[in-house]
Design an enzyme around this catalytic site. Sequence first.
Site, PDB file in Angstrom:
ATOM      1  N   VAL A  43     -33.784  21.978 -24.502  1.00 32.46           N
ATOM      2  CA  VAL A  43     -34.275  22.563 -25.750  1.00 32.46           C
ATOM      3  C   VAL A  43     -35.170  21.584 -26.518  1.00 32.46           C
ATOM      4  O   VAL A  43     -35.993  22.000 -27.319  1.00 32.46           O
ATOM      5  CB  VAL A  43     -33.116  23.043 -26.654  1.00 32.46           C
ATOM      6  CG1 VAL A  43     -32.400  24.225 -26.019  1.00 32.46           C
ATOM      7  CG2 VAL A  43     -32.129  21.927 -26.953  1.00 32.46           C
ATOM      8  N   GLU A  97     -28.758  23.975 -15.099  1.00 27.55           N
ATOM      9  CA  GLU A  97     -27.432  23.699 -15.664  1.00 27.55           C
ATOM     10  C   GLU A  97     -26.767  25.037 -16.032  1.00 27.55           C
ATOM     11  O   GLU A  97     -27.450  25.961 -16.494  1.00 27.55           O
ATOM     12  CB  GLU A  97     -27.652  22.855 -16.934  1.00 27.55           C
ATOM     13  CG  GLU A  97     -26.435  22.517 -17.733  1.00 27.55           C
ATOM     14  CD  GLU A  97     -26.817  21.734 -19.017  1.00 27.55           C
ATOM     15  OE1 GLU A  97     -28.016  21.685 -19.383  1.00 27.55           O
ATOM     16  OE2 GLU A  97     -25.897  21.175 -19.634  1.00 27.55           O
ATOM     17  N   CYS A 107     -29.156  17.516 -17.270  1.00 28.44           N
ATOM     18  CA  CYS A 107     -29.885  17.686 -18.522  1.00 28.44           C
ATOM     19  C   CYS A 107     -29.925  16.423 -19.399  1.00 28.44           C
ATOM     20  O   CYS A 107     -30.609  15.483 -19.075  1.00 28.44           O
ATOM     21  CB  CYS A 107     -29.343  18.902 -19.280  1.00 28.44           C
ATOM     22  SG  CYS A 107     -30.591  19.585 -20.387  1.00 28.44           S
ATOM     23  N   LYS A 157     -21.009  16.181 -16.071  1.00 27.22           N
ATOM     24  CA  LYS A 157     -22.012  15.661 -17.024  1.00 27.22           C
ATOM     25  C   LYS A 157     -21.448  14.553 -17.916  1.00 27.22           C
ATOM     26  O   LYS A 157     -20.450  14.764 -18.626  1.00 27.22           O
ATOM     27  CB  LYS A 157     -22.527  16.820 -17.878  1.00 27.22           C
ATOM     28  CG  LYS A 157     -23.698  16.463 -18.788  1.00 27.22           C
ATOM     29  CD  LYS A 157     -24.183  17.732 -19.510  1.00 27.22           C
ATOM     30  CE  LYS A 157     -25.410  17.485 -20.366  1.00 27.22           C
ATOM     31  NZ  LYS A 157     -25.873  18.729 -21.028  1.00 27.22           N
TER      32      LYS A 157
HETATM   33  C1  ACM Z   1     -28.802  19.776 -22.658  1.00 32.08           C
HETATM   34  O1  ACM Z   1     -28.248  18.757 -22.277  1.00 32.08           O
HETATM   35  N1  ACM Z   1     -28.443  20.958 -22.215  1.00 32.08           N
HETATM   36  C2  ACM Z   1     -29.918  19.705 -23.614  1.00 32.08           C
END
Ligand code: ACM
Length: 265
Positions: free
Chosen positions: A172, A40, A145, A111
Amino acid sequence: MKYSVGYFQFKPELFESEKNLLKMKRSLKSVSADLIVLPELATSGYIFNSKKELESIAEDPRKGPTAQLFRELAAQNNTSYVVGFAEKDNAKIYNSSMLVNPDQEIFIYRKTHLFFEEKKWFTPGNSGFKVFSAKNGIKIGLMICFDWIFPESARSLALQGAQIIAHPANLVLPWCQQAMITRSLENRIFAITANRIGKEINLEREFEFTGMSQITDEKGNILSRADKIEEKVNIVDIDPGKALDKNITEFNHAFKDRRTKWYHL
Ligand code: ACM
């Protein structure tokens, strides 16, 4: 059918788009594969303190430097790539990924589920979960992510025929790699999570990313997993045709056995 897929796990430097693109170019130019997934926001880094900072690295999805580099690599290497970048669309900026094919076609995913302070700077994605053809017509589902924590993301892609989920990440929290085993298994699909590594600091903000990029198969096996700190390209051979078989036992089918009238969605 043999299809070679992989990921490039590395540490993008914040605001250093040129340097990051050069690293991706050098690391991938001699790698032979059918599909490679990158993290990402691979071009820009992750932590921003203002919309202005984000604007400084956001780019056009078809004419920007990320599209240019991956078009070049895709043609040269006859490879499809999925890479995360900050997408500028007039006043809006999306946390997006692009699928770039050897024939130079580009498909964009924005996203859907923004994580933490991404909500301050990015516009929530409006592309929806879509499936696109990559090299040799293999069906690729795109998510990014934090989409992982909503099982509807992977399910939506699988129900539309995705054979492989391409999943750029900047993780994370500690749970995604385990969860993606289940996402693969419950949908009978392959999944490639390309995570980044390293610590990133921008003034008061700081994140440590978890690495452990991985490829899982339709039965939940881990075909490849990187460690937490290495910069690495890993490639494995898969048969994407296996993702078309949704039978679990002689009597059970992952999709046809769903009792949708009892689900509250
Ligand atoms: C994330 O979505 N970068 C944790």
